[in-house]
Design a protein around this motif. Sequence first.
Motif, PDB file in Angstrom:
ATOM      1  N   GLU A 117       0.838  -1.204   0.000  1.00 42.07           N
ATOM      2  CA  GLU A 117       0.000   0.000   0.000  1.00 42.07           C
ATOM      3  C   GLU A 117       0.874   1.256   0.000  1.00 42.07           C
ATOM      4  O   GLU A 117       0.610   2.212  -0.729  1.00 42.07           O
ATOM      5  CB  GLU A 117      -0.908  -0.026   1.232  1.00 42.07           C
ATOM      6  CG  GLU A 117      -1.981   1.044   1.214  1.00 42.07           C
ATOM      7  CD  GLU A 117      -2.651   1.214   2.565  1.00 42.07           C
ATOM      8  OE1 GLU A 117      -2.034   0.877   3.596  1.00 42.07           O
ATOM      9  OE2 GLU A 117      -3.793   1.706   2.575  1.00 42.07           O
ATOM     10  N   PHE A 121       1.032   4.162  -2.963  1.00 46.57           N
ATOM     11  CA  PHE A 121       0.655   5.565  -2.813  1.00 46.57           C
ATOM     12  C   PHE A 121       1.830   6.533  -2.774  1.00 46.57           C
ATOM     13  O   PHE A 121       1.678   7.695  -3.091  1.00 46.57           O
ATOM     14  CB  PHE A 121      -0.204   5.731  -1.558  1.00 46.57           C
ATOM     15  CG  PHE A 121      -1.580   5.152  -1.723  1.00 46.57           C
ATOM     16  CD1 PHE A 121      -2.510   5.797  -2.512  1.00 46.57           C
ATOM     17  CD2 PHE A 121      -1.921   3.955  -1.140  1.00 46.57           C
ATOM     18  CE1 PHE A 121      -3.765   5.268  -2.711  1.00 46.57           C
ATOM     19  CE2 PHE A 121      -3.166   3.411  -1.327  1.00 46.57           C
ATOM     20  CZ  PHE A 121      -4.095   4.062  -2.110  1.00 46.57           C
ATOM     21  N   PHE A 122       2.995   6.050  -2.347  1.00 46.98           N
ATOM     22  CA  PHE A 122       4.121   6.969  -2.195  1.00 46.98           C
ATOM     23  C   PHE A 122       5.307   6.606  -3.077  1.00 46.98           C
ATOM     24  O   PHE A 122       6.251   7.364  -3.169  1.00 46.98           O
ATOM     25  CB  PHE A 122       4.585   7.007  -0.731  1.00 46.98           C
ATOM     26  CG  PHE A 122       3.593   7.643   0.182  1.00 46.98           C
ATOM     27  CD1 PHE A 122       3.597   9.015   0.377  1.00 46.98           C
ATOM     28  CD2 PHE A 122       2.644   6.886   0.821  1.00 46.98           C
ATOM     29  CE1 PHE A 122       2.669   9.612   1.205  1.00 46.98           C
ATOM     30  CE2 PHE A 122       1.714   7.478   1.646  1.00 46.98           C
ATOM     31  CZ  PHE A 122       1.726   8.838   1.847  1.00 46.98           C
ATOM     32  N   ILE A 135      -1.568  -2.342  -4.984  1.00 48.55           N
ATOM     33  CA  ILE A 135      -2.578  -3.171  -4.330  1.00 48.55           C
ATOM     34  C   ILE A 135      -3.973  -2.573  -4.428  1.00 48.55           C
ATOM     35  O   ILE A 135      -4.931  -3.278  -4.714  1.00 48.55           O
ATOM     36  CB  ILE A 135      -2.166  -3.474  -2.875  1.00 48.55           C
ATOM     37  CG1 ILE A 135      -3.166  -4.418  -2.214  1.00 48.55           C
ATOM     38  CG2 ILE A 135      -2.007  -2.220  -2.040  1.00 48.55           C
ATOM     39  CD1 ILE A 135      -2.636  -5.110  -1.006  1.00 48.55           C
ATOM     40  N   LEU A 136      -4.099  -1.266  -4.211  1.00 52.35           N
ATOM     41  CA  LEU A 136      -5.433  -0.675  -4.267  1.00 52.35           C
ATOM     42  C   LEU A 136      -5.679   0.024  -5.605  1.00 52.35           C
ATOM     43  O   LEU A 136      -6.795   0.058  -6.093  1.00 52.35           O
ATOM     44  CB  LEU A 136      -5.639   0.308  -3.115  1.00 52.35           C
ATOM     45  CG  LEU A 136      -5.721  -0.326  -1.722  1.00 52.35           C
ATOM     46  CD1 LEU A 136      -5.841   0.731  -0.643  1.00 52.35           C
ATOM     47  CD2 LEU A 136      -6.897  -1.274  -1.614  1.00 52.35           C
ATOM     48  N   ASN A 137      -4.651   0.588  -6.193  1.00 52.38           N
ATOM     49  CA  ASN A 137      -4.807   1.252  -7.482  1.00 52.38           C
ATOM     50  C   ASN A 137      -4.581   0.256  -8.620  1.00 52.38           C
ATOM     51  O   ASN A 137      -4.078  -0.841  -8.394  1.00 52.38           O
ATOM     52  CB  ASN A 137      -3.830   2.415  -7.588  1.00 52.38           C
ATOM     53  CG  ASN A 137      -4.190   3.532  -6.646  1.00 52.38           C
ATOM     54  OD1 ASN A 137      -5.334   3.959  -6.586  1.00 52.38           O
ATOM     55  ND2 ASN A 137      -3.222   3.981  -5.868  1.00 52.38           N
ATOM     56  N   ASN A 139      -2.907  -1.468 -11.892  1.00 49.18           N
ATOM     57  CA  ASN A 139      -1.509  -1.718 -12.219  1.00 49.18           C
ATOM     58  C   ASN A 139      -0.961  -0.738 -13.242  1.00 49.18           C
ATOM     59  O   ASN A 139       0.229  -0.445 -13.264  1.00 49.18           O
ATOM     60  CB  ASN A 139      -1.355  -3.130 -12.772  1.00 49.18           C
ATOM     61  CG  ASN A 139      -1.478  -4.160 -11.676  1.00 49.18           C
ATOM     62  OD1 ASN A 139      -1.179  -3.872 -10.521  1.00 49.18           O
ATOM     63  ND2 ASN A 139      -1.946  -5.341 -12.017  1.00 49.18           N
ATOM     64  N   PRO A 145      -0.058   8.660  -6.073  1.00 49.30           N
ATOM     65  CA  PRO A 145      -1.028   9.736  -5.836  1.00 49.30           C
ATOM     66  C   PRO A 145      -0.968  10.439  -4.485  1.00 49.30           C
ATOM     67  O   PRO A 145      -1.428  11.558  -4.374  1.00 49.30           O
ATOM     68  CB  PRO A 145      -2.379   9.031  -6.004  1.00 49.30           C
ATOM     69  CG  PRO A 145      -2.112   7.596  -5.817  1.00 49.30           C
ATOM     70  CD  PRO A 145      -0.722   7.367  -6.277  1.00 49.30           C
ATOM     71  N   MET A 146      -0.415   9.779  -3.441  1.00 47.92           N
ATOM     72  CA  MET A 146      -0.420  10.452  -2.143  1.00 47.92           C
ATOM     73  C   MET A 146       0.715  11.454  -1.987  1.00 47.92           C
ATOM     74  O   MET A 146       0.822  12.125  -0.969  1.00 47.92           O
ATOM     75  CB  MET A 146      -0.365   9.435  -1.006  1.00 47.92           C
ATOM     76  CG  MET A 146      -1.665   8.706  -0.738  1.00 47.92           C
ATOM     77  SD  MET A 146      -3.003   9.755  -0.148  1.00 47.92           S
ATOM     78  CE  MET A 146      -2.495  10.003   1.548  1.00 47.92           C
TER      79      MET A 146
END
Lengths: 171, 416
Positions: A117, A121-122, A135-137, A139, A145-146
């Motif tokens: 994760e 995001f980072f 994992i969440l976004n 591929n 994005p964070m």
Amino acid sequence: MPLDNATIQQKLTAKFADAISEWETPYNLLSCKVAVSTITDVLAYLYNDSELSFQFLTDLTGVHFPERAGEELCVVYHLHNMRANSRLRLKVYVPIDNPCVPTASSLFSAANWMERETYDFFGIIFEGHPNLTRILNVNEMDYFPMRKEYEMEDPTRTDKDDEMFGRGSLV
Amino acid sequence: MSEVQTIQQHLPLPDESLQKQTTTLNLGPTHPATHGVFQNIMEIDGERVLQTVPTIGYIHRAFEKIAERRPYYQVTTLTDRLNYCSAPINNMGWHLTIEKLIGITPPKRVDYVRVMVMELARIADHLVCNSVIAVDTGALTTFTYVFQYREKIYEIFEEVCGSRLTTNMGRVGGFERNFSDVFFAKINEFIVQFPKVMEEFETLLNRNRIFMDRCIGAGPISAERALNYGFTGPNLRATGVDYDVRVAAPYCSYDEFDFQIPIGSVGDVYDRYMVRNGEIWQSFSIIKQALEKIARLEKEDPKQKNVFYAPEADKYHLPAKPDVYTKMEALIYHFKMIMGEIDVPAGEVYHSVEGGNGEVGYYLISDGGRTPYRLHFRRPCFIYYQAYPEMVEGGLLSDAVIALSSLNVIAGELDA
């Protein structure tokens, strides 16, 4: 078996000396900065030492501090010793152009998805991770994005800007 | 460009799969047995699960990013949508985090009502999980029976905050308004009616031979593995570890309440079911104690009846609507709060509460701005769901289905 913050700090300082710095206790949670080269040893020592025995990884996440030159990305570990009921927060800072941190997933199975994760995001790369994929976004995504450079609002709009949210441009 | 296209392989399939000796099965993302939007690509040999690869993120909504652009009071609605089976617990956890950051201690009456609301939410959450285990083993009756009482719990929430599922309940320092008499009347009614229903539910299932045969030994996990996987909540307690945030780090005056932590022994589906049932009874007892404590407070000091938020949280609490319409000062305060112009100190805080599924944590970094600088939700579902392959591989497909429902994986919390 009581375990107070002073004991933890003293034991870690005795073992790792200069590799651990920036000790603080915000809201009574002992927190420190660990050099990226020693994080694996520190986690293993905390896990295996019979008195410290921080064997539960509560949380692992990332933070982006664009203004900290040379150490923009931060990985935050929250560890828990359930027997003594004491918590500890470790932070590892890495530069954004080489965001590599050794994985904790060999020690804690829980770290597997949490590191995925954080990577998702980072863009922090956990070296040695068995399956470091998003994992969440999706591929196909080609950015992280964070990170603070991605604005929430549509950049073409002029009526809503960061000033409205109490801070100026972050980039 | 080459004519031959390489097919992206999502799963390292065993050799037998290519020779059609085993079957690849897509369980989810929209399968009635998954109770939520998540997918498992399973490799099965007959009825035996050889391998499973979970795919998550189908309802990812970027809450952590959105939270960075929302004033603190608007983040509450995001927390609702994490574990939507027990939204009030998440709401209270968020308020408690900000209260910790600012340094507010809510009055006792607020604490007790919060405890009541959270325990009701826990009962609702566990009722859903346990009755759904029964559904997956083929017993639909119990599900329809206890859902009536989940409905009654939602009616109680409606009396406090006006909404049912995603509650957005409470404010920093307390609640948005005082509690009506109907609220207390409905809780009293619930206390009278619920035990009989719960007893009947347990009579139907607890020692039901078919149910026991299906659940005992299905999807087990040892305490060591569960701890290593970061399990918390009922799923950890089912393995025999008595970790409960309400006891380890009491919040909302939980230390004044007398309750037990039910634990299991082998961490299979049956243990998880029994632990949740035990917790429902403990929650029920906590609610009764809280009502008594509130009654005692009000008896000792009738003024307590008007206490529903901390006086020192005045700056963070929206003024009453009639005042906003008629008083200049109230209007100014209302406007300032809505625009997010209320000072919040800079700081770094981690706070956790015992949610329906385990330790729900909020890691908040504030730089003094109107919005959180960084907010991370520790979502117990996300952390323990990664143990799912280890729990079901080698077992039967039907056991994999009930193992999934007994873990109570809530898609909203899984994906954030």
